[in-house]
Structures are given as structure tokens and as C-alpha cells.
Design a protein around this motif. Structure first.
Motif, short mmCIF file in Angstrom:
data_model
loop_
_atom_site.label_atom_id
_atom_site.label_comp_id
_atom_site.label_asym_id
_atom_site.label_seq_id
_atom_site.Cartn_x
_atom_site.Cartn_y
_atom_site.Cartn_z
N VAL A 102 22.09 3.54 -12.32
CA VAL A 102 20.70 3.79 -12.70
C VAL A 102 20.28 2.71 -13.69
O VAL A 102 21.02 2.40 -14.63
CB VAL A 102 20.54 5.20 -13.30
CG1 VAL A 102 19.15 5.41 -13.85
CG2 VAL A 102 20.88 6.25 -12.24
N ILE A 103 19.09 2.16 -13.48
CA ILE A 103 18.58 1.09 -14.33
C ILE A 103 17.39 1.61 -15.13
O ILE A 103 16.45 2.16 -14.56
CB ILE A 103 18.14 -0.12 -13.48
CG1 ILE A 103 19.31 -0.64 -12.64
CG2 ILE A 103 17.57 -1.24 -14.38
CD1 ILE A 103 18.93 -1.73 -11.67
N GLY A 104 17.43 1.42 -16.45
CA GLY A 104 16.32 1.78 -17.31
C GLY A 104 15.12 0.89 -17.03
O GLY A 104 15.25 -0.31 -16.81
N ALA A 105 13.95 1.48 -17.03
CA ALA A 105 12.72 0.76 -16.69
C ALA A 105 12.38 -0.33 -17.69
O ALA A 105 12.47 -0.11 -18.90
CB ALA A 105 11.56 1.75 -16.60
N PRO A 106 11.95 -1.49 -17.20
CA PRO A 106 11.48 -2.55 -18.09
C PRO A 106 10.12 -2.21 -18.70
O PRO A 106 9.33 -1.49 -18.08
CB PRO A 106 11.33 -3.77 -17.16
CG PRO A 106 11.91 -3.39 -15.86
CD PRO A 106 11.98 -1.91 -15.80
N THR A 154 0.83 -3.89 -26.89
CA THR A 154 -0.25 -3.80 -25.91
C THR A 154 -0.73 -2.37 -25.74
O THR A 154 -1.93 -2.10 -25.72
CB THR A 154 0.21 -4.36 -24.54
OG1 THR A 154 0.62 -5.72 -24.72
CG2 THR A 154 -0.91 -4.31 -23.51
N ASN A 155 0.20 -1.43 -25.64
CA ASN A 155 -0.13 -0.02 -25.49
C ASN A 155 0.94 0.80 -26.23
O ASN A 155 1.89 1.30 -25.62
CB ASN A 155 -0.17 0.36 -24.00
CG ASN A 155 -0.65 1.77 -23.77
OD1 ASN A 155 -0.58 2.63 -24.65
ND2 ASN A 155 -1.13 2.04 -22.56
N PRO A 156 0.81 0.92 -27.56
CA PRO A 156 1.84 1.58 -28.36
C PRO A 156 2.23 2.98 -27.89
O PRO A 156 3.43 3.29 -27.84
CB PRO A 156 1.25 1.59 -29.78
CG PRO A 156 0.32 0.42 -29.80
CD PRO A 156 -0.27 0.37 -28.41
N PRO A 157 1.29 3.87 -27.53
CA PRO A 157 1.71 5.21 -27.08
C PRO A 157 2.58 5.16 -25.81
O PRO A 157 3.57 5.86 -25.70
CB PRO A 157 0.40 5.95 -26.81
CG PRO A 157 -0.62 5.23 -27.63
CD PRO A 157 -0.18 3.79 -27.64
N GLY A 211 8.46 -14.33 -21.79
CA GLY A 211 8.86 -15.24 -20.72
C GLY A 211 9.58 -14.56 -19.56
O GLY A 211 9.74 -15.15 -18.50
N TRP A 212 10.02 -13.32 -19.76
CA TRP A 212 10.71 -12.57 -18.70
C TRP A 212 9.73 -11.76 -17.85
O TRP A 212 10.14 -11.17 -16.85
CB TRP A 212 11.73 -11.60 -19.29
CG TRP A 212 12.82 -12.21 -20.09
CD1 TRP A 212 12.99 -12.12 -21.44
CD2 TRP A 212 13.92 -12.99 -19.62
NE1 TRP A 212 14.12 -12.80 -21.82
CE2 TRP A 212 14.71 -13.34 -20.73
CE3 TRP A 212 14.30 -13.44 -18.35
CZ2 TRP A 212 15.86 -14.10 -20.61
CZ3 TRP A 212 15.46 -14.20 -18.24
CH2 TRP A 212 16.22 -14.53 -19.35
N PHE A 213 8.46 -11.68 -18.24
CA PHE A 213 7.51 -10.77 -17.60
C PHE A 213 6.34 -11.51 -16.96
O PHE A 213 5.87 -12.52 -17.47
CB PHE A 213 6.95 -9.78 -18.63
CG PHE A 213 7.92 -8.70 -18.99
CD1 PHE A 213 7.91 -7.49 -18.31
CD2 PHE A 213 8.86 -8.88 -19.98
CE1 PHE A 213 8.81 -6.48 -18.61
CE2 PHE A 213 9.78 -7.88 -20.30
CZ PHE A 213 9.75 -6.68 -19.61
N GLY A 214 5.85 -10.92 -15.86
CA GLY A 214 4.61 -11.36 -15.25
C GLY A 214 3.44 -10.61 -15.85
O GLY A 214 2.33 -11.12 -15.93
N GLU A 215 3.69 -9.37 -16.23
CA GLU A 215 2.73 -8.53 -16.93
C GLU A 215 3.49 -7.41 -17.60
O GLU A 215 4.70 -7.43 -17.63
CB GLU A 215 1.61 -8.05 -15.98
CG GLU A 215 2.09 -7.55 -14.65
CD GLU A 215 2.03 -6.06 -14.49
OE1 GLU A 215 1.65 -5.34 -15.42
OE2 GLU A 215 2.37 -5.60 -13.41
N LEU A 216 2.81 -6.45 -18.14
CA LEU A 216 3.42 -5.47 -19.04
C LEU A 216 4.66 -4.78 -18.50
O LEU A 216 5.65 -4.61 -19.22
CB LEU A 216 2.37 -4.42 -19.43
CG LEU A 216 2.77 -3.40 -20.48
CD1 LEU A 216 3.12 -4.08 -21.80
CD2 LEU A 216 1.65 -2.40 -20.70
#
Length: 109
Positions: free
Chosen positions: A17-21, A27-30, A69-74
Motif C-alpha cells: 500500500v502506498i501513501g498518497a502524495p 496551498t490548502n492547509p485544511p 520539482g517532484w509535482f505537476g500540481e498539488l
């Protein structure tokens, strides 16, 4: 997730199981706080069921000040983020004997 793991194992599958990136907490603290809580609960559940769990620090909001640098978006890693996931996943698979004789290459940019 517990039901998915149980079902997969019942059919003879090996499970990781992989934890979500999630890129950052500004950007969206909550939502970032929820992601942290979700991964913590998932990790705990996977430990209880002795299911290998992979969380890549560079792809979490904990590394938000240096991980853009690892992300295309959030929430979606870019091609480099996916290479990092593949590299870490192969290492974990090797540690759990899921690749037997495969030699895992080191991640390179």
C-alpha cells in the motif's frame, strides 16, 4: 483498505500500500492536514495487518518547502515524481522478496 488487502490476499496476491502524495501544506492547509491524518491512519492499519506500506517523504506536505520539482500540481507527481515512486517501490518489493533475482537500479535524475 483492509477489505482490499484481505480480498487480494484471499486470491493469492502480494500487497503493498502506498501513501498518497500531496505537495504542500500552504496551498490548502485544511486538505493538507487531512492528508497527513489519512496517511497516518493508513500506515497504522497496514502495520496491524502486516502489510508493507510505502510513504515517500519527498512526496508529502512534510517536504513542501523543497518538493515542488517532484509535482505537476498539488496532488499529482510529475515524471520525476513517478520515477521516484517506481524506484522506492522496487526497493520495498526487493526487501520483501517480491522480486527475487531482479537487481533494482538506483534512482538517478
Amino acid at each position: 483498505f483492509n477489505s482490499i488487502v484481505t480480498l487480494a490476499r484471499a486470491h493469492g496476491a502480494k500487497v503493498i500500500v502506498i501513501g498518497a502524495p500531496y505537495r504542500d501544506s500552504t496551498t490548502n492547509p485544511p486538505e493538507a492536514q487531512l492528508m497527513t491524518q489519512y496517511r497516518k491512519a493508513l500506515k497504522s492499519a497496514m502495520q496491524q495487518s502486516q502489510t508493507p506500506y510505502l510513504e515517500i517523504l519527498e512526496l508529502t506536505e512534510a517536504a513542501g518547502s523543497v518538493n515542488e520539482g517532484w509535482f505537476g500540481e498539488l496532488i499529482h507527481p510529475n515524471h520525476l515524481g513517478h520515477r521516484l515512486i517506481a524506484s522506492e517501490l522496487l526497493k520495498l518489493m526487493a526487501q520483501h522478496g517480491l522480486l527475487r533475482e531482479l537487481k533494482v537500479p538506483e534512482f538517478q535524475l
